[in-house]
Design a protein around this motif. Structure first.
Motif, PDB file in Angstrom:
ATOM      1  N   ASP A 207       0.941  -1.185   0.352  1.00  0.00           N
ATOM      2  CA  ASP A 207      -0.178   0.129  -0.254  1.00  0.00           C
ATOM      3  C   ASP A 207       0.928   1.260   0.189  1.00  0.00           C
ATOM      4  O   ASP A 207       2.437   1.109  -0.092  1.00  0.00           O
ATOM      5  N   VAL A 208      -0.164   2.585  -0.098  1.00  0.00           N
ATOM      6  CA  VAL A 208       1.231   3.200  -0.218  1.00  0.00           C
ATOM      7  C   VAL A 208       1.956   4.023   1.214  1.00  0.00           C
ATOM      8  O   VAL A 208       3.245   3.974   1.120  1.00  0.00           O
ATOM      9  N   PRO A 209       1.411   3.919   2.055  1.00  0.00           N
ATOM     10  CA  PRO A 209       2.099   4.121   3.429  1.00  0.00           C
ATOM     11  C   PRO A 209       3.179   3.187   3.521  1.00  0.00           C
ATOM     12  O   PRO A 209       4.308   3.949   3.917  1.00  0.00           O
ATOM     13  N   SER A 210       3.134   2.265   2.990  1.00  0.00           N
ATOM     14  CA  SER A 210       4.172   0.981   3.534  1.00  0.00           C
ATOM     15  C   SER A 210       5.138   0.936   2.711  1.00  0.00           C
ATOM     16  O   SER A 210       6.620   1.369   2.584  1.00  0.00           O
ATOM     17  N   LEU A 211       4.812   1.237   1.468  1.00  0.00           N
ATOM     18  CA  LEU A 211       5.269   1.862   0.252  1.00  0.00           C
ATOM     19  C   LEU A 211       6.435   2.689   0.701  1.00  0.00           C
ATOM     20  O   LEU A 211       8.118   3.371   0.205  1.00  0.00           O
ATOM     21  N   LEU A 212       5.929   3.657   0.921  1.00  0.00           N
ATOM     22  CA  LEU A 212       6.596   5.236   0.910  1.00  0.00           C
ATOM     23  C   LEU A 212       7.169   5.106   1.889  1.00  0.00           C
ATOM     24  O   LEU A 212       8.573   5.630   1.673  1.00  0.00           O
ATOM     25  N   ARG A 213       7.221   4.408   2.903  1.00  0.00           N
ATOM     26  CA  ARG A 213       8.002   4.200   4.084  1.00  0.00           C
ATOM     27  C   ARG A 213       9.328   3.716   4.295  1.00  0.00           C
ATOM     28  O   ARG A 213       9.690   3.700   4.466  1.00  0.00           O
TER      29      ARG A 213
END
Length: 458
Positions: A116-122
């Motif tokens: 998902d976006v948050p995990s990939l961004l982190r």
């Protein structure tokens, strides 16, 4: 202003997951934009890594043929500056693969079933930050190694148990070792005569106990290489909590100077070019007391008086100054600022300090003095293959003639306060421009300027 594209390689044999990643990447924010290349096997991944530079690799563990750990091992075999940050993609419940990947150099991992976006961004942000930090550390280590290999001084670092942790190539030659690495973990007792070892150990124990540096100590060494004299400076190394962890020492061979007449002995008493790797070492190199004019005058009656205030903006800086007693009526004042901050700037200030001491016979002529300092600095920095320079200003106060003589090497113009006239003037040049910074061009010319001075001028 558009964000710079980050070269990224996606190694994923499942086209569905590859497409999910492609669609998630543009949603991570305006600060992260990617130039994406996709391959579906380990072999193709290694071919792409050989052809171009990538900042980031999203690497699936399970690939046809060789697995992701094989690709990761290939990446880790390259120089640090050429290694992309790797995020390992694992299937659900494969934490053991993630752990193995992190141990082998991956910066992070992601479960493909929870993309998902948050995990990939982190993961991407963390991976890039760690990569940049490792590159900066590798660059600092490369500079230290280059300076240790090229500096003429014997430089060494010891732990609290007097064991060498690093030495310069010059010291390895004195110890008659084929390489500096062969000294690591060993002590003076493995190489040097007993009387020398006992005296050196006593000095180092005092430094470890008191935390006070020892500057300019003359040491006499007789071994298979012959008789030598060294001017040695030793100081404590401290960790970030203020605990003494060891000793840094710099010794310059002054054998030839010791053979000169007595009048040259004092001039060469402080020939150690000190590389400052701690705040305490760097401050110890600044003047602790000032000369008097004439030399036998009390400080309050000195015809020329000096004051300073030193406030570094960070723990290690590139600032240095010195006061040179030329005669009973002449004093030299040298001030410089090395490019940047941190370890590299501090090491270059140590080299500059050695050059200033070495070239004091030019001290009466600021132009020739800066020319000699510049030539010596260029010769040293050229071997490091890293861009470095220093701005500097050198001033001679001559009270017998009632004048000052000065030259400028790319430094901000100091100010002259004329109390009798109630004016403040910049020490600039009227008919020419000042010279360039030190360490840039070996044929630089530094013009000389003169001004009259009066009593109480500052």
């Amino acid at each position: 202003m558009a964000a710079e594209l980050i070269p990224m390689l996606i190694v994923e044999d499942n086209p569905v997951y590859a497409e999910i990643l492609r669609r998630l990447l543009p949603t991570l924010g305006t600060d992260l934009k990617f130039d994406v290349k996709c391959v579906d096997s380990a072999e193709k991944a290694m071919e792409e890594l050989g052809r171009g530079h990538f900042e980031l690799v999203l690497l699936d563990y399970k690939l046809p043929g060789a697995d992701g750990l094989t690709v990761l091992a290939h990446i880790r075999s390259q120089p640090v500056v050429h290694q992309p940050a790797v995020i390992m993609l694992t299937g659900i419940g494969r934490e053991e693969i993630a752990v193995a990947a992190m141990k082998n150099g991956a910066k992070d991992y992601l479960s493909k079933d929870h993309l998902d976006v948050p995990s990939l961004l982190r993961a991407i942000t963390s991976a890039l930050e760690r990569k940049h930090a490792e590159e900066a550390l590798a660059a600092e280590r490369a500079l230290i190694r280059a300076l240790l290999d090229s500096a003429p001084d014997c430089i060494y670092f010891k732990d609290r148990y007097a064991r060498f942790t690093r030495i310069s190539r010059s010291l390895a030659q004195v110890l008659r070792l084929p390489s500096p690495e062969q000294a690591i973990g060993r002590t003076d007792r493995d190489f040097l005569p007993a009387d020398y070892v006992v005296a050196a150990a006593a000095d180092e124990q005092r430094i470890l106990a008191s935390g006070q540096p020892l500057i300019g100590r003359e040491e006499h060494l007789v071994n298979e290489g012959g008789e030598r004299w060294f001017s040695s400076t030793k100081a404590p190394l401290m960790d970030r909590f203020g605990n003494i962890t060891g000793i840094v020492g710099i010794s310059r061979d002054i054998t030839e100077q010791k053979k000169l007449a007595d009048e040259l002995r004092e001039r060469n008493a402080q020939l150690a070019a000190d590389i400052e790797l701690a705040r305490e070492v760097q401050e110890a190199f600044l003047p602790q007391s000032y000369p008097c004019f004439p030399h036998d005058a009390a400080p309050a009656q000195s015809a020329i008086q000096f004051y300073h205030r030193y406030l570094p903006t960070i723990a290690l800086g590139g600032d240095f100054f010195d006061v040179l007693p030329i005669s009973d009526t002449q004093a030299g004042v040298f001030i410089c600022d090395v490019m940047g901050h941190g370890v590299r700037a501090a090491l270059v200030t140590a080299l500059l300090r050695g050059l200033v001491e070495e070239l004091r016979f030019w001290a009466t002529d600021p132009g020739q003095f800066l020319t000699a300092v510049n030539r010596g600095l260029v010769q040293i920095l050229r071997q490091t293959k890293m861009p470095m320079f220093a701005t500097a200003f050198y001033l001679v106060i001559d009270i017998s003639r009632g004048e000052i003589r000065y030259s400028n090497a790319g430094h901000p113009s100091p100010l002259c306060v004329r109390r009798s006239a109630g004016t403040v003037d910049a020490l600039d040049f009227t008919d020419t421009r000042p010279g360039p910074a030190l360490g840039v061009f070996d044929d630089s010319v530094f013009p000389l300027a003169r001004r009259q001075i009066s009593a109480k001028d500052a």
